[in-house]
Design a protein around this motif. Sequence first.
Motif, PDB file in Angstrom:
ATOM      1  N   VAL A 149      14.830  85.816  22.227  1.00 33.25           N
ATOM      2  CA  VAL A 149      16.167  85.451  22.699  1.00 33.25           C
ATOM      3  C   VAL A 149      16.144  84.004  23.169  1.00 33.25           C
ATOM      4  O   VAL A 149      15.289  83.619  23.982  1.00 33.25           O
ATOM      5  CB  VAL A 149      16.617  86.388  23.831  1.00 33.25           C
ATOM      6  N   PHE A 150      17.065  83.185  22.663  1.00 37.66           N
ATOM      7  CA  PHE A 150      17.048  81.770  23.009  1.00 37.66           C
ATOM      8  C   PHE A 150      18.405  81.226  23.468  1.00 37.66           C
ATOM      9  O   PHE A 150      18.489  80.105  23.971  1.00 37.66           O
ATOM     10  CB  PHE A 150      16.556  80.939  21.816  1.00 37.66           C
ATOM     11  N   LEU A 151      19.464  82.042  23.311  1.00 39.56           N
ATOM     12  CA  LEU A 151      20.795  81.561  23.678  1.00 39.56           C
ATOM     13  C   LEU A 151      21.654  82.752  24.066  1.00 39.56           C
ATOM     14  O   LEU A 151      21.572  83.811  23.440  1.00 39.56           O
ATOM     15  CB  LEU A 151      21.434  80.818  22.483  1.00 39.56           C
ATOM     16  N   TRP A 152      22.464  82.598  25.111  1.00 37.33           N
ATOM     17  CA  TRP A 152      23.352  83.682  25.519  1.00 37.33           C
ATOM     18  C   TRP A 152      24.530  83.128  26.297  1.00 37.33           C
ATOM     19  O   TRP A 152      24.518  81.989  26.774  1.00 37.33           O
ATOM     20  CB  TRP A 152      22.606  84.731  26.340  1.00 37.33           C
ATOM     21  N   ALA A 153      25.572  83.936  26.392  1.00 37.95           N
ATOM     22  CA  ALA A 153      26.771  83.575  27.160  1.00 37.95           C
ATOM     23  C   ALA A 153      27.329  84.842  27.777  1.00 37.95           C
ATOM     24  O   ALA A 153      27.530  85.836  27.085  1.00 37.95           O
ATOM     25  CB  ALA A 153      27.814  82.907  26.263  1.00 37.95           C
ATOM     26  N   GLU A 154      27.582  84.809  29.082  1.00 34.28           N
ATOM     27  CA  GLU A 154      28.073  85.988  29.793  1.00 34.28           C
ATOM     28  C   GLU A 154      29.575  86.172  29.658  1.00 34.28           C
ATOM     29  O   GLU A 154      30.069  87.293  29.733  1.00 34.28           O
ATOM     30  CB  GLU A 154      27.751  85.869  31.281  1.00 34.28           C
ATOM     31  N   SER A 155      30.319  85.090  29.482  1.00 34.31           N
ATOM     32  CA  SER A 155      31.779  85.185  29.547  1.00 34.31           C
ATOM     33  C   SER A 155      32.427  84.258  28.526  1.00 34.31           C
ATOM     34  O   SER A 155      32.637  83.075  28.792  1.00 34.31           O
ATOM     35  CB  SER A 155      32.263  84.838  30.960  1.00 34.31           C
ATOM     36  N   LEU A 156      32.706  84.797  27.341  1.00 32.14           N
ATOM     37  CA  LEU A 156      33.407  84.058  26.298  1.00 32.14           C
ATOM     38  C   LEU A 156      34.840  84.564  26.224  1.00 32.14           C
ATOM     39  O   LEU A 156      35.084  85.760  26.364  1.00 32.14           O
ATOM     40  CB  LEU A 156      32.708  84.243  24.951  1.00 32.14           C
ATOM     41  N   GLY A 157      35.777  83.665  25.974  1.00 31.27           N
ATOM     42  CA  GLY A 157      37.181  84.036  25.961  1.00 31.27           C
ATOM     43  C   GLY A 157      37.719  84.305  24.571  1.00 31.27           C
ATOM     44  O   GLY A 157      37.455  85.344  23.976  1.00 31.27           O
ATOM     45  N   GLN A 158      38.470  83.378  24.036  1.00 32.00           N
ATOM     46  CA  GLN A 158      39.121  83.565  22.752  1.00 32.00           C
ATOM     47  C   GLN A 158      38.115  83.551  21.603  1.00 32.00           C
ATOM     48  O   GLN A 158      36.965  83.135  21.751  1.00 32.00           O
ATOM     49  CB  GLN A 158      40.186  82.495  22.558  1.00 32.00           C
TER      50      GLN A 158
END
Length: 248
Positions: free
Chosen positions: A30-39
Motif C-alpha cells: 500500500v503506497f497511497l490512500w485517501a480517507e475522504s474523497l468527494g465528487q
Amino acid sequence: MVCIGIDLAWSEANPSAAAALKWDGRCGRVFLWAESLGQNAEIVNFVERASGSGPALVAIDAPLVVPNETGTRPCDRELSQVYRRAHAQAYPANRQRLGSVIRGEALVSELALRGFVHSPKVEERKLGRQVVEVFPHPAMVELFDLPHILQYKARPGRSLPFRWKELRRYQELLDSLRTGEPAMDASPILSQFDPYGRKGKALKALEDLLDAVFCAYIGLHLWYWGKKGYRCFGDVQNGYILVPVRPR
C-alpha cells in the motif's frame, strides 16, 4: 501492476475512501490512500495519481450496473441467498433508490475515457486497465474463513467499544495478509490509525478506509488468481458482483 480499492458512497454528498497498492512480484504494498474523497472528479484524480498511464485494476464497492427501476438486481438476490447465514447480504440496488444518475455507472464512464475496461472477467496476471464491482462482506467471509462478517458498522445494539474491538480485529486480519498468497503489506495504514476512541465521522472514515484497503486486496487477489480465484454473481448487462475465493 497497481490495484486500487474504492469504498464508494452511493451519493456524492457523503465521503468515499480509496487505497492503492503496487505489486512488486512478491507483495502488494500500500503506497497511497485517501480517507475522504468527494465528487467523482476527486476519485478519478486519485486513480490517475495511483496508476498514471500504467496497468491497474480498480475494485469498487458500489453498484456499477443498475438496469432495474425498482426491486433488487438478480446478482444481489443470488449473492444474498448464498451468504445470508454469514450476514453478508447485498444491499438492494435500484434506480428509484439511487437516483436518475447512478454514481457507479458515471464513474465507470469517466474511467473508460482513461482506458479502463469494465468487465467481470479478470484474467490471471494480465497487464491492462480494468474496473470491477466487489463487495467486502462476502469477501471477508471467504478469505478470512469467518462464520459471519465482522460487525464494525453502526447498527442498533452495537456499542462503540464493541465496534472498536471489531475494527481492531479487521486490522489484524488485514495485517495477516502479509503471509497470504498473494501477499499484501498495508502496514503504513494499519500502524497509523487506531480505532479506539474514535466516534462519529472519524470512526466512519476509518471504517471506509479499511474497506478501501480490503477492496484493493480483493482486486489483487482477482488479478493474481484469475478465474480460479473468484465467483461471479450476475453479468455485466444486469449487474454483477465478484467475490474472491481461495483456489482449490
